[in-house]
Design an enzyme around this catalytic site. Structure first.
Site, short mmCIF file in Angstrom:
data_model
loop_
_atom_site.label_atom_id
_atom_site.label_comp_id
_atom_site.label_asym_id
_atom_site.label_seq_id
_atom_site.Cartn_x
_atom_site.Cartn_y
_atom_site.Cartn_z
N CYS A 113 0.87 -1.17 0.00
CA CYS A 113 0.00 0.00 0.00
C CYS A 113 0.90 1.22 0.00
O CYS A 113 2.00 1.18 -0.56
CB CYS A 113 -0.95 -0.02 1.20
SG CYS A 113 -0.11 -0.08 2.80
N HIS B 29 18.54 -26.46 2.61
CA HIS B 29 17.24 -26.56 1.93
C HIS B 29 17.23 -27.84 1.11
O HIS B 29 18.02 -28.00 0.18
CB HIS B 29 17.03 -25.34 1.03
CG HIS B 29 15.66 -25.23 0.44
ND1 HIS B 29 15.21 -26.06 -0.56
CD2 HIS B 29 14.63 -24.39 0.73
CE1 HIS B 29 13.97 -25.73 -0.88
NE2 HIS B 29 13.59 -24.73 -0.11
#
Length: 628
Positions: free
Chosen positions: A28, A553
């Site tokens: 925003c 990961h």
């Protein structure tokens, strides 16, 4: 010093759990709004310490990161690092209250085009000033063209809403736009103006004007999402693409005219009526409440709830009283930040508060609130008190805004209209009182100034303290993990820029290696602590005694397995020794289902470089890379 928002974005993505944990991100005026799969793995304090981040807020199912005026720069860099899921819903599968859901919907719908609405409102104000000064002929073409331009966004507001609502409710955008256009179609408006009875399938249509309306189109697009999904599910695929839009439009436009339009108009009118009734009971008390508490609502991220009321007031009344009172709250916080600037002796705080006061002066208060006033506590309270007093002044003069805007020095023309000079003067007095009082109260009340504390602390440092620091530093060096890091899994080591995952291959997550595993056992490469574990088991973060952080990961896109084939052996906060088993995973399952099983082993600090040891390496025994 200029902030490197590309670096800010890299660190944000890393601290928020990487691409695997970020479902969506929007922004925003001042905030990045993340939808995360798991907010529990995020350390808010570490995120708040990232350069360029003012603070964080969790509200409405979103993890909001307050950036300030440069939010668009940060957003651009973040989107280069993550794969955005357009279908991600911030409230889906999350236990949030009905109020949070409503605010989430309102913010998602209005945030993308608020500046466009505000621009039209300012243009209306400028035209009003020119008319009052007799600087423009209201019968001439120049005025008439600029005038209808200034009203276009409000006239076709349902169309703007339909675009953003379609994304929120997962409706085909073009279907949503056609539904909205039907409500403001010249033929329908001609029916409304004619006033003759109109029936659809024998049912009388309540002829209402939907230009500038808000709630009717939101309800319509929400229901359309279910209608569209129904036909997508049950229509044969050979006719689905053609007949799903046709049936959805043919059903929803009449339904809106017969039911959702009148209901939405009634709801919107009732909400606006309640506020306006309370305001008219005592505008001064209303000013005290709005001026004093508005920025508190901003802190909790619930300020979006008032947007339909203000937009509805412009449509129904031609002006809005709430914005006239809200202006005091904005200028009071800017004044409090300016008071900090005048009083502090801390050079860094002086620079931050000056910048925050300036941006607050132009209507963006988050830097002032989060970066200065709320952090120091007392200036925030002083700002709220000043806002309440300024709001009372605005209420006494019945200050209003004649065009939609976000209060600030640049939007003042939106508060002026010929023949209403008293209200405009009252508005100017209210923001002047709020700003000056916020400044003066902050100077008088004061706050804890770090400059004096730092000076005292520096003077009290003794030789014993310095020796202790040296001993601690020596201990750290003695206990430091060697720069050579062992492979956490047995397999073939390759440079990380060769793996088939763009986020890791770009080294945005840090430098390191990819390991093509021979088995599914992942071990701790050094003594340390577990900083983060992903619930699905495919990701583990560790750090050593000196704070060097690494990330392991397992596989590419394996988060989609939702934990199938993974078994975590550790939890966040655990202390581990080199060689302890961290995770077991089913390598065969991953590859059978089409996933690349490469294990990424990287140093989380992107400023660190590594010397890769390529080739087959034995877990724990052989070096995968050296930090250089």
């Amino acid at each position: 010093m200029a902030i490197d928002y590309q670096k800010t974005a890299r660190e944000l993505v890393k601290e928020l759990g990487g691409n695997d944990n970020i479902s969506n991100v929007t922004h925003c005026a001042t905030r990045l709004r993340f939808i995360l799969k798991d907010e529990s793995i995020v350390n808010k304090e570490r995120v708040a310490k990232i350069q360029g981040v003012i603070t964080t807020v969790q509200a409405g199912g979103q993890f909001q990161v307050v950036i300030g005026n440069h939010v668009k720069d940060a957003y651009q860099f973040v989107t280069e690092l993550v794969t955005v899921d357009e279908n991600a819903d911030s409230t889906r599968n999350k236990k949030v209250g009905i109020v949070s859901r409503i605010i989430d919907v309102i913010s998602a719908i209005f945030a993308p085009f608020l500046y466009t609405l505000a621009a039209c409102g300012i243009l209306q104000g400028i035209l009003g000033v020119l008319v009052a000064l007799n600087a423009i002929d209201t019968t001439g073409g120049t005025y008439q063209i600029l005038n209808f331009i200034s009203w276009t966004a409000f006239t076709f507001l349902p169309v703007l809403i339909s675009v953003t609502a379609s994304k929120k409710f997962k409706v085909n955008t073009y279907i949503a736009v056609v539904i909205a256009c039907a409500l403001v179609c010249p033929d329908y408006i001609a029916m409304v103006n004619a006033g003759d009875p109109v029936h659809f399938l024998g049912i009388k249509v309540q002829l209402l004007s939907y230009t500038s309306s808000v709630i009717p189109i939101i309800l319509s697009i929400w229901v359309a999402s279910y209608v569209q999904r129904f036909f997508e599910k049950y229509l044969p695929i050979v006719i689905r693409n053609l007949f799903t839009p046709m049936f959805t439009i043919a059903i929803m436009v009449p339904l809106t005219l017969l039911a959702f339009g009148p209901i939405g108009n009634a709801v919107g009118g009732a909400i606006g009526g309640i506020y306006n009734t309370l305001y008219n009971l005592n505008p001064i008390i209303a000013g005290i409440v709005v001026g004093g508490l508005w920025e508190v609502l901003v802190i909790f991220g619930v300020h979006w709830g008032i947007t339909p009321v203000t937009v509805g007031n412009y449509a129904n009344l031609g002006y809005d009283t709430f914005t006239g009172l809200q202006a005091s709250a904005v200028f009071s916080q800017a004044g409090a930040a300016f008071g900090v600037f005048l009083k502090t002796k801390d050079k860094e705080l002086k620079g931050v508060s000056a910048s925050a006061a300036l941006t607050g002066f132009f209507g963006i208060t988050e830097p002032a609130i989060y970066g200065v006033n709320l952090r120091l506590k007392k200036p925030m309270i002083c700002g709220c008190i000043a806002g309440a007093v300024g709001g009372a002044v605005g209420g006494a003069f019945r200050a209003v805004s004649w065009g939609y805007n976000m209060p600030g020095i640049a939007t003042l023309p939106a508060y002026f209209k010929a023949g209403h000079a008293t209200q405009f003067i009252g508005l100017l007095l209210s923001i002047l009182v709020a700003f000056v009082l916020g400044t003066v109260l902050t100077i008088i009340v004061g706050f804890e100034d770090n400059a004096s504390d730092n000076t005292a602390n520096d003077s009290e440092n003794s030789e014993a303290d310095i020796e202790a620091d040296n001993e601690n530093a020596a201990a750290k060096i003695t206990n430091a993990v060697p720069s050579a890091l062992s492979a956490p899994v047995t397999g073939n080591v390759i440079p990380v820029n060769q793996v088939k995952d763009e986020a890791f291959a770009s080294e945005a997550m840090g430098k390191g290696v990819g390991i093509q595993p021979e088995n599914g056992k992942v071990y701790a490469p050094f003594d340390g602590s577990i900083d983060a574990v992903f619930p699905t088991g495919h990701l583990v973060g560790m750090s050593d005694v000196n704070g060097t952080q690494i990330l392991i990961h397992i596989g590419i896109d394996t988060v989609k397995l939702e934990g199938r084939g993974f078994e975590l052996k550790v939890a966040q906060g655990d202390k581990v020794k080199k060689g302890d088993l961290l995770v077991e995973f089913d390598k065969n399952l991953l590859e059978k289902e089409g996933y690349d099983s490469t294990v990424m082993f990287i140093v989380s600090d992107p400023t660190k470089n590594v010397n890769v040891h390529e080739g087959r390496k034995e877990a724990v025994k052989d070096c995968a890379f050296e930090i250089i």
